[in-house]
Design an enzyme around this catalytic site. Structure first.
Site, mmCIF file in Angstrom:
data_model
loop_
_atom_site.group_PDB
_atom_site.id
_atom_site.type_symbol
_atom_site.label_atom_id
_atom_site.label_comp_id
_atom_site.label_asym_id
_atom_site.label_seq_id
_atom_site.Cartn_x
_atom_site.Cartn_y
_atom_site.Cartn_z
ATOM 1 N N THR A 137 0.825 -1.219 0.000
ATOM 2 C CA THR A 137 0.000 0.000 0.000
ATOM 3 C C THR A 137 0.855 1.263 0.000
ATOM 4 O O THR A 137 0.523 2.251 -0.655
ATOM 5 C CB THR A 137 -0.921 -0.006 1.243
ATOM 6 O OG1 THR A 137 -1.831 -1.089 1.106
ATOM 7 C CG2 THR A 137 -1.694 1.282 1.385
ATOM 8 N N SER B 269 1.353 -7.541 -1.019
ATOM 9 C CA SER B 269 2.048 -8.581 -0.248
ATOM 10 C C SER B 269 1.212 -9.843 -0.066
ATOM 11 O O SER B 269 1.708 -10.860 0.395
ATOM 12 C CB SER B 269 2.528 -8.036 1.098
ATOM 13 O OG SER B 269 1.467 -7.921 2.009
ATOM 14 N N THR C 92 1.574 -4.504 4.244
ATOM 15 C CA THR C 92 1.407 -4.862 5.658
ATOM 16 C C THR C 92 0.798 -6.255 5.857
ATOM 17 O O THR C 92 1.024 -6.877 6.897
ATOM 18 C CB THR C 92 0.494 -3.847 6.374
ATOM 19 O OG1 THR C 92 -0.747 -3.787 5.677
ATOM 20 C CG2 THR C 92 1.133 -2.493 6.452
ATOM 21 N N ASP C 93 0.034 -6.708 4.852
ATOM 22 C CA ASP C 93 -0.750 -7.929 5.094
ATOM 23 C C ASP C 93 0.114 -9.146 5.417
ATOM 24 O O ASP C 93 -0.279 -9.988 6.226
ATOM 25 C CB ASP C 93 -1.665 -8.223 3.894
ATOM 26 C CG ASP C 93 -2.830 -7.246 3.837
ATOM 27 O OD1 ASP C 93 -3.078 -6.564 4.851
ATOM 28 O OD2 ASP C 93 -3.489 -7.160 2.786
HETATM 29 N N1 ASP Z 1 -2.784 -5.505 0.668
HETATM 30 C C1 ASP Z 1 -1.684 -4.615 0.928
HETATM 31 C C2 ASP Z 1 -0.403 -5.425 0.968
HETATM 32 O O1 ASP Z 1 -0.238 -6.161 1.905
HETATM 33 C C3 ASP Z 1 -1.905 -3.946 2.209
HETATM 34 C C4 ASP Z 1 -0.770 -3.072 2.659
HETATM 35 O O2 ASP Z 1 0.226 -2.918 2.021
HETATM 36 O O3 ASP Z 1 -0.903 -2.516 3.721
HETATM 37 O O4 ASP Z 1 0.440 -5.255 0.106
#
Ligand code: ASP
Length: 269
Positions: A22, A64, A95-96
């Protein structure tokens, strides 16, 4: 120039590895998608240039959710290839699955005397109320500090790579340190260190991962057939059981029988 000794202070060197997430995303007709390079991220946080000199490398640019063990090996190889050249490393990541990457890197690169920092954001850097800039600046502050080993830096918290878990989907406080104190906190750009993990003069690198490992989360009333299936199709099964390791033992639950049979067949448990 150092105010005390009068010598020219040399800037630390940090390698930034871009992987997507993200933090690097832009709005597209089908939702957010990683688009920005690490160099573009850095341009949004000019204060980082006064902390250290940064070299950027793009490893991949994905959500991710699509990270696999092969990506963990790619990140570990990049750090290993450049380990001597830099004082610290920053990995911008979604973050995921960041906690999984942090755990994997903690085992692939052990006892690192240099900081290896993962960070990301809940809101893209191009959004006005983004957390990306603070997280990125904090990550670089940690990358030039005396911290060592693999860590997640997020929302002012520094979490050991093997202890992090994403516990909140929307809140900026996305990560928690599980059963272990946070290593440090950052407030208004100041780093307050509590714990410094042990390190060796040089890290111990590993370059292989067993991918046939399954995780079974125990729930009340779980069917032991699932465990039999996982044991049959993997080299190792981790059972996330109750409390300190409790497994159902009531008449007919079948878990004890499945585990006994697996042990007799010399499967890994
Ligand atoms: N879906 C995104 C990922 O994990 C969420 C994020 O980056 O916070 O790449």
């Amino acid at each position: 120039m150092c105010l005390y000794c009068g010598q020219e202070a040399t800037m630390k060197k940090v390698l930034m590895l871009g992987t997507g997430g993200t933090i690097a995303s832009e709005v597209t007709p089908s939702g957010l998608a990683p688009a920005l390079t690490s160099a573009e991220l850095l341009r949004c946080v000019p204060e980082i240039s006064s902390l250290c000199s940064v070299t950027c490398e793009e490893l991949f640019s994905i959500d991710s959710t699509n990270v696999t063990p092969a990506h963990w090996l790619t990140i570990a190889r990049a750090i290993r290839a450049h380990y001597e050249e830099y004082d610290g490393f920053v990995i911008a990541h979604g973050t995921d699955t960041m906690a999984y990457t942090a755990a994997a890197l903690s085992y692939l690169i052990q006892y690192s005397p240099k900081p290896i920092i993962l960070t990301g954001a809940q809101k893209p850097i191009v959004f006005e109320n983004t957390d990306s800039k603070t997280n990125l600046a904090d990550a670089f502050r940690c990358a030039v500090s005396d911290l060592r080993g693999v860590m997640i830096v997020f929302n002012g918290r520094v979490i050991l790579g093997t202890r992090a878990r994403k516990t909140r989907t929307v809140s900026l406080q996305a990560f928690s340190s599980i059963n272990y104190p946070e290593l440090a906190v950052l407030q208004n750009g100041f780093l307050m260190e509590y714990i410094r993990p042990s390190a060796l003069p040089a890290p111990v690198f590993y370059d292989k991962l067993g991918e046939r490992v399954a995780l079974m989360k125990m729930i009340p009333g779980a069917d032991c057939g699932m465990l039999s299936y996982l044991l049959e199709h993997n080299d190792a099964v981790i059972i996330e059981s109750f409390g300190v390791g409790g497994l159902p033992s009531y008449q007919g639950s079948g878990f004890e029988r499945v585990l006994r049979e697996a042990m007799e067949a010399e499967n890994t448990i």
